[in-house]
Design a protein around this motif. Sequence first.
Motif, PDB file in Angstrom:
ATOM      1  N   ASP A  54       0.854  -1.190   0.000  1.00  0.00           N
ATOM      2  CA  ASP A  54       0.000   0.000   0.000  1.00  0.00           C
ATOM      3  C   ASP A  54       0.888   1.236   0.000  1.00  0.00           C
ATOM      4  O   ASP A  54       2.102   1.136  -0.033  1.00  0.00           O
ATOM      5  CB  ASP A  54      -0.974   0.009   1.180  1.00  0.00           C
ATOM      6  CG  ASP A  54      -0.266   0.004   2.527  1.00  0.00           C
ATOM      7  OD1 ASP A  54       0.878   0.504   2.626  1.00  0.00           O
ATOM      8  OD2 ASP A  54      -0.845  -0.495   3.499  1.00  0.00           O
ATOM      9  N   ASN A  55       0.280   2.401   0.021  1.00  0.00           N
ATOM     10  CA  ASN A  55       1.072   3.628  -0.062  1.00  0.00           C
ATOM     11  C   ASN A  55       1.311   4.292   1.290  1.00  0.00           C
ATOM     12  O   ASN A  55       1.487   5.501   1.369  1.00  0.00           O
ATOM     13  CB  ASN A  55       0.444   4.605  -1.055  1.00  0.00           C
ATOM     14  CG  ASN A  55      -0.920   5.083  -0.617  1.00  0.00           C
ATOM     15  OD1 ASN A  55      -1.507   4.546   0.311  1.00  0.00           O
ATOM     16  ND2 ASN A  55      -1.437   6.090  -1.296  1.00  0.00           N
ATOM     17  N   ASP A  57       3.365   5.780   4.074  1.00  0.00           N
ATOM     18  CA  ASP A  57       4.674   6.433   3.959  1.00  0.00           C
ATOM     19  C   ASP A  57       5.664   5.895   4.989  1.00  0.00           C
ATOM     20  O   ASP A  57       5.598   6.234   6.163  1.00  0.00           O
ATOM     21  CB  ASP A  57       4.513   7.944   4.112  1.00  0.00           C
ATOM     22  CG  ASP A  57       5.784   8.704   3.793  1.00  0.00           C
ATOM     23  OD1 ASP A  57       6.808   8.067   3.475  1.00  0.00           O
ATOM     24  OD2 ASP A  57       5.742   9.947   3.857  1.00  0.00           O
ATOM     25  N   PRO A 107       7.625  12.021  -2.526  1.00  0.00           N
ATOM     26  CA  PRO A 107       6.436  11.584  -1.777  1.00  0.00           C
ATOM     27  C   PRO A 107       6.142  10.098  -2.039  1.00  0.00           C
ATOM     28  O   PRO A 107       6.268   9.617  -3.165  1.00  0.00           O
ATOM     29  CB  PRO A 107       5.313  12.465  -2.323  1.00  0.00           C
ATOM     30  CG  PRO A 107       6.002  13.644  -2.920  1.00  0.00           C
ATOM     31  CD  PRO A 107       7.331  13.163  -3.400  1.00  0.00           C
ATOM     32  N   PHE A 108       5.753   9.386  -0.984  1.00  0.00           N
ATOM     33  CA  PHE A 108       5.561   7.951  -1.131  1.00  0.00           C
ATOM     34  C   PHE A 108       4.401   7.610  -2.062  1.00  0.00           C
ATOM     35  O   PHE A 108       4.396   6.564  -2.698  1.00  0.00           O
ATOM     36  CB  PHE A 108       5.383   7.261   0.225  1.00  0.00           C
ATOM     37  CG  PHE A 108       5.737   5.802   0.155  1.00  0.00           C
ATOM     38  CD1 PHE A 108       7.056   5.393   0.225  1.00  0.00           C
ATOM     39  CD2 PHE A 108       4.755   4.839  -0.028  1.00  0.00           C
ATOM     40  CE1 PHE A 108       7.398   4.050   0.119  1.00  0.00           C
ATOM     41  CE2 PHE A 108       5.081   3.492  -0.121  1.00  0.00           C
ATOM     42  CZ  PHE A 108       6.401   3.098  -0.057  1.00  0.00           C
ATOM     43  N   ASP A 109       3.428   8.499  -2.189  1.00  0.00           N
ATOM     44  CA  ASP A 109       2.352   8.273  -3.167  1.00  0.00           C
ATOM     45  C   ASP A 109       2.931   8.110  -4.573  1.00  0.00           C
ATOM     46  O   ASP A 109       2.479   7.269  -5.346  1.00  0.00           O
ATOM     47  CB  ASP A 109       1.358   9.435  -3.158  1.00  0.00           C
ATOM     48  CG  ASP A 109       0.471   9.439  -1.929  1.00  0.00           C
ATOM     49  OD1 ASP A 109       0.414   8.397  -1.240  1.00  0.00           O
ATOM     50  OD2 ASP A 109      -0.159  10.475  -1.657  1.00  0.00           O
ATOM     51  N   THR A 110       3.927   8.920  -4.900  1.00  0.00           N
ATOM     52  CA  THR A 110       4.580   8.833  -6.211  1.00  0.00           C
ATOM     53  C   THR A 110       5.382   7.538  -6.334  1.00  0.00           C
ATOM     54  O   THR A 110       5.340   6.867  -7.366  1.00  0.00           O
ATOM     55  CB  THR A 110       5.499  10.053  -6.427  1.00  0.00           C
ATOM     56  OG1 THR A 110       4.726  11.245  -6.274  1.00  0.00           O
ATOM     57  CG2 THR A 110       6.151  10.025  -7.797  1.00  0.00           C
ATOM     58  N   PHE A 112       4.775   4.775  -4.807  1.00  0.00           N
ATOM     59  CA  PHE A 112       3.780   3.711  -4.931  1.00  0.00           C
ATOM     60  C   PHE A 112       3.199   3.679  -6.350  1.00  0.00           C
ATOM     61  O   PHE A 112       3.109   2.624  -6.973  1.00  0.00           O
ATOM     62  CB  PHE A 112       2.681   3.910  -3.893  1.00  0.00           C
ATOM     63  CG  PHE A 112       1.591   2.891  -3.952  1.00  0.00           C
ATOM     64  CD1 PHE A 112       1.801   1.608  -3.462  1.00  0.00           C
ATOM     65  CD2 PHE A 112       0.354   3.212  -4.479  1.00  0.00           C
ATOM     66  CE1 PHE A 112       0.793   0.660  -3.507  1.00  0.00           C
ATOM     67  CE2 PHE A 112      -0.663   2.271  -4.525  1.00  0.00           C
ATOM     68  CZ  PHE A 112      -0.445   0.993  -4.038  1.00  0.00           C
ATOM     69  N   LYS A 113       2.819   4.841  -6.858  1.00  0.00           N
ATOM     70  CA  LYS A 113       2.180   4.933  -8.178  1.00  0.00           C
ATOM     71  C   LYS A 113       3.081   4.396  -9.281  1.00  0.00           C
ATOM     72  O   LYS A 113       2.642   3.677 -10.178  1.00  0.00           O
ATOM     73  CB  LYS A 113       1.807   6.386  -8.471  1.00  0.00           C
ATOM     74  CG  LYS A 113       1.133   6.594  -9.804  1.00  0.00           C
ATOM     75  CD  LYS A 113       0.765   8.051 -10.007  1.00  0.00           C
ATOM     76  CE  LYS A 113       0.120   8.268 -11.357  1.00  0.00           C
ATOM     77  NZ  LYS A 113      -0.234   9.683 -11.562  1.00  0.00           N
ATOM     78  N   ASN A 115       5.788   2.462  -8.787  1.00  0.00           N
ATOM     79  CA  ASN A 115       6.461   1.222  -8.381  1.00  0.00           C
ATOM     80  C   ASN A 115       7.985   1.400  -8.326  1.00  0.00           C
ATOM     81  O   ASN A 115       8.745   0.595  -8.860  1.00  0.00           O
ATOM     82  CB  ASN A 115       6.072   0.093  -9.336  1.00  0.00           C
ATOM     83  CG  ASN A 115       6.197  -1.261  -8.706  1.00  0.00           C
ATOM     84  OD1 ASN A 115       6.042  -1.410  -7.500  1.00  0.00           O
ATOM     85  ND2 ASN A 115       6.482  -2.251  -9.511  1.00  0.00           N
TER      86      ASN A 115
END
Length: 138
Positions: A54-55, A57, A107-110, A112-113, A115
């Motif tokens: 999951d995303n 952080d 940012p961890f969202d990036t 994650f998105k 990979n």
Amino acid sequence: MRKIIVIVSLVLFLTACRLEYRNTSSNHQIIRICNNSDMDIYFRQGNCEGGIFDNADIATSPVYFKIFARECKNEYRESFEVDMEYWCSELKISYVFFDAKIVETIPFDTIFKYNMMLGSKIFTKEQLDSLDWTITYP
């Protein structure tokens, strides 16, 4: 009053004993993760296919997820076997590894998105048994 003190002392003693993590042949509570590279990395448990779960952080908790170059860190659970049974249809577990410089700047969202991981490793219980429950990156 004396009975209350004895009971409270006994409860505290039993609770303190329970907090000690250990590995037995049927229940492993410690996995040792070693970083044999020349760079700092972050790790976390991955999904059943070896991808990012999951995303959440991990950069906000470097104490738990960061391993410096040429060092090792223990990860603790009540039972890694129970985790394996709960998350995956087979008895396996995966770990995902990240470059610390990337985790600490993007940012961890990036992450994650896109990979953006260094790699992952998937282990069966038998493989972990043969490795004495030590995972090594790379």
